[in-house]
Design a protein around this motif. Sequence first.
Motif, PDB file in Angstrom:
ATOM      1  N   ARG A  50       0.819  -1.213   0.000  1.00 22.64           N
ATOM      2  CA  ARG A  50       0.000   0.000   0.000  1.00 22.64           C
ATOM      3  C   ARG A  50       0.849   1.258   0.000  1.00 22.64           C
ATOM      4  O   ARG A  50       0.513   2.243  -0.663  1.00 22.64           O
ATOM      5  N   VAL A  51       1.951   1.243   0.747  1.00 23.68           N
ATOM      6  CA  VAL A  51       2.843   2.408   0.764  1.00 23.68           C
ATOM      7  C   VAL A  51       3.448   2.626  -0.622  1.00 23.68           C
ATOM      8  O   VAL A  51       3.482   3.750  -1.135  1.00 23.68           O
ATOM      9  N   LEU A  52       3.893   1.545  -1.245  1.00 24.85           N
ATOM     10  CA  LEU A  52       4.453   1.642  -2.595  1.00 24.85           C
ATOM     11  C   LEU A  52       3.424   2.211  -3.556  1.00 24.85           C
ATOM     12  O   LEU A  52       3.740   3.078  -4.393  1.00 24.85           O
ATOM     13  N   GLY A  53       2.190   1.743  -3.456  1.00 29.56           N
ATOM     14  CA  GLY A  53       1.141   2.223  -4.353  1.00 29.56           C
ATOM     15  C   GLY A  53       0.907   3.716  -4.214  1.00 29.56           C
ATOM     16  O   GLY A  53       0.760   4.429  -5.212  1.00 29.56           O
ATOM     17  N   LEU A  54       0.859   4.203  -2.987  1.00 28.56           N
ATOM     18  CA  LEU A  54       0.631   5.628  -2.765  1.00 28.56           C
ATOM     19  C   LEU A  54       1.792   6.454  -3.323  1.00 28.56           C
ATOM     20  O   LEU A  54       1.570   7.473  -3.990  1.00 28.56           O
ATOM     21  N   VAL A  55       3.019   6.012  -3.062  1.00 26.49           N
ATOM     22  CA  VAL A  55       4.191   6.748  -3.557  1.00 26.49           C
ATOM     23  C   VAL A  55       4.196   6.799  -5.080  1.00 26.49           C
ATOM     24  O   VAL A  55       4.441   7.855  -5.686  1.00 26.49           O
ATOM     25  N   MET A  56       3.899   5.684  -5.732  1.00 27.82           N
ATOM     26  CA  MET A  56       3.933   5.639  -7.191  1.00 27.82           C
ATOM     27  C   MET A  56       2.794   6.442  -7.801  1.00 27.82           C
ATOM     28  O   MET A  56       2.973   7.107  -8.827  1.00 27.82           O
ATOM     29  N   ALA A  57       1.620   6.395  -7.191  1.00 29.53           N
ATOM     30  CA  ALA A  57       0.497   7.178  -7.710  1.00 29.53           C
ATOM     31  C   ALA A  57       0.841   8.666  -7.677  1.00 29.53           C
ATOM     32  O   ALA A  57       0.612   9.398  -8.650  1.00 29.53           O
ATOM     33  N   GLU A  58       1.396   9.119  -6.569  1.00 26.60           N
ATOM     34  CA  GLU A  58       1.770  10.525  -6.444  1.00 26.60           C
ATOM     35  C   GLU A  58       2.884  10.883  -7.431  1.00 26.60           C
ATOM     36  O   GLU A  58       2.834  11.931  -8.089  1.00 26.60           O
ATOM     37  N   ALA A  59       3.881  10.014  -7.552  1.00 24.53           N
ATOM     38  CA  ALA A  59       5.014  10.292  -8.435  1.00 24.53           C
ATOM     39  C   ALA A  59       4.576  10.399  -9.891  1.00 24.53           C
ATOM     40  O   ALA A  59       5.055  11.263 -10.639  1.00 24.53           O
ATOM     41  N   LEU A  60       3.651   9.532 -10.302  1.00 28.90           N
ATOM     42  CA  LEU A  60       3.176   9.570 -11.685  1.00 28.90           C
ATOM     43  C   LEU A  60       2.370  10.833 -11.961  1.00 28.90           C
ATOM     44  O   LEU A  60       2.467  11.420 -13.044  1.00 28.90           O
ATOM     45  N   ASP A  64       3.745  13.564 -14.897  1.00 25.71           N
ATOM     46  CA  ASP A  64       2.990  13.903 -16.108  1.00 25.71           C
ATOM     47  C   ASP A  64       1.660  14.529 -15.694  1.00 25.71           C
ATOM     48  O   ASP A  64       0.693  13.830 -15.408  1.00 25.71           O
ATOM     49  N   LYS A  65       1.620  15.832 -15.659  1.00 21.82           N
ATOM     50  CA  LYS A  65       0.444  16.547 -15.156  1.00 21.82           C
ATOM     51  C   LYS A  65      -0.722  16.558 -16.145  1.00 21.82           C
ATOM     52  O   LYS A  65      -1.815  16.998 -15.810  1.00 21.82           O
ATOM     53  N   LYS A  66      -0.491  16.094 -17.366  1.00 23.54           N
ATOM     54  CA  LYS A  66      -1.547  16.103 -18.375  1.00 23.54           C
ATOM     55  C   LYS A  66      -2.129  14.716 -18.644  1.00 23.54           C
ATOM     56  O   LYS A  66      -3.111  14.594 -19.380  1.00 23.54           O
ATOM     57  N   ALA A  67      -1.536  13.700 -18.077  1.00 22.33           N
ATOM     58  CA  ALA A  67      -1.984  12.329 -18.366  1.00 22.33           C
ATOM     59  C   ALA A  67      -3.359  12.068 -17.769  1.00 22.33           C
ATOM     60  O   ALA A  67      -3.680  12.525 -16.663  1.00 22.33           O
ATOM     61  N   SER A  68      -4.153  11.322 -18.491  1.00 19.53           N
ATOM     62  CA  SER A  68      -5.471  10.936 -18.003  1.00 19.53           C
ATOM     63  C   SER A  68      -5.351   9.716 -17.090  1.00 19.53           C
ATOM     64  O   SER A  68      -4.310   9.048 -17.054  1.00 19.53           O
ATOM     65  N   GLU A  69      -6.443   9.419 -16.393  1.00 18.20           N
ATOM     66  CA  GLU A  69      -6.444   8.233 -15.528  1.00 18.20           C
ATOM     67  C   GLU A  69      -6.186   6.975 -16.351  1.00 18.20           C
ATOM     68  O   GLU A  69      -5.490   6.064 -15.903  1.00 18.20           O
ATOM     69  N   ARG A 147      12.954   4.510 -13.619  1.00 16.88           N
ATOM     70  CA  ARG A 147      11.811   3.713 -14.081  1.00 16.88           C
ATOM     71  C   ARG A 147      10.548   4.561 -14.189  1.00 16.88           C
ATOM     72  O   ARG A 147       9.722   4.334 -15.064  1.00 16.88           O
ATOM     73  N   ILE A 148      10.408   5.503 -13.284  1.00 11.71           N
ATOM     74  CA  ILE A 148       9.189   6.315 -13.269  1.00 11.71           C
ATOM     75  C   ILE A 148       9.099   7.177 -14.515  1.00 11.71           C
ATOM     76  O   ILE A 148       8.041   7.287 -15.142  1.00 11.71           O
ATOM     77  N   GLN A 149      10.213   7.777 -14.913  1.00 14.49           N
ATOM     78  CA  GLN A 149      10.205   8.632 -16.101  1.00 14.49           C
ATOM     79  C   GLN A 149      10.190   7.817 -17.399  1.00 14.49           C
ATOM     80  O   GLN A 149       9.667   8.266 -18.420  1.00 14.49           O
TER      81      GLN A 149
END
Length: 227
Positions: A50-60, A64-69, A147-149
């Motif tokens: 769950r911690v990993l999921g929250l960090v990755m959701a925020e990082a993504l 990319d501020k224009k990406a859709s869900e 990996r995130i970028q």
Amino acid sequence: MKLSADLKAFEKRIGHHFARPELLVRALTHGSVSSPTRADNQRLEFLGDRVLGLVMAEALLLDDKKASEGQLAPRFNALVRKEACAEVAREIDLGAVLKLGRSEMLSGGRRKQALLGDAMEALIAAVYRDAGFEAARDMILNLWGARIQSVEEDARDAKTALQEWAQARRLPPPSYVEVARTGPDHAPVFTIAARLQSGEEAQATAGSKRQAEQSAAKALLERLVGT
């Protein structure tokens, strides 16, 4: 608790010194060696996911501020799935410090994707409980790094992409057939065929059915797109 030399070296690799070293030991303890006096890492794994999921959701979202869900979801899945966690675990040589029972050691447990992925999630939870969310986030972002970028804009898994390809052409969903299974029971190797009703087929071999299916789907999709 005083950590052994190998665990102190591991702390340096992950960039976190534990104020409560027992959390690190627990994160690295597989169920095969747990006992009434020694807890394994399963509960930490649950939290770390769950911690990993929250960090990755925020990082993504920040990346990319224009990406859709619809664009973000497959990228997220690519970054948090067990294969990605195991890949990071290998890079920090987590397997070398895992505490395993004899049977798991003999069956190559230090190299198993599932064990490495689970322990990586447990490690994230251990850092979170030891020093809070910011410390866990810093470690995750450091270890996942580029990996995130670089995660593909369309990071759908191959099976999903192949199914969508078939649906777009009014074909039934692809099927996945186990063609062969070799190796000992504790370390099987699967050969899977991805097949379309129209006759196209591709095969792949891997140490898990899921990975073999994904690889077969990818091989078939590349063949179809290239034709």
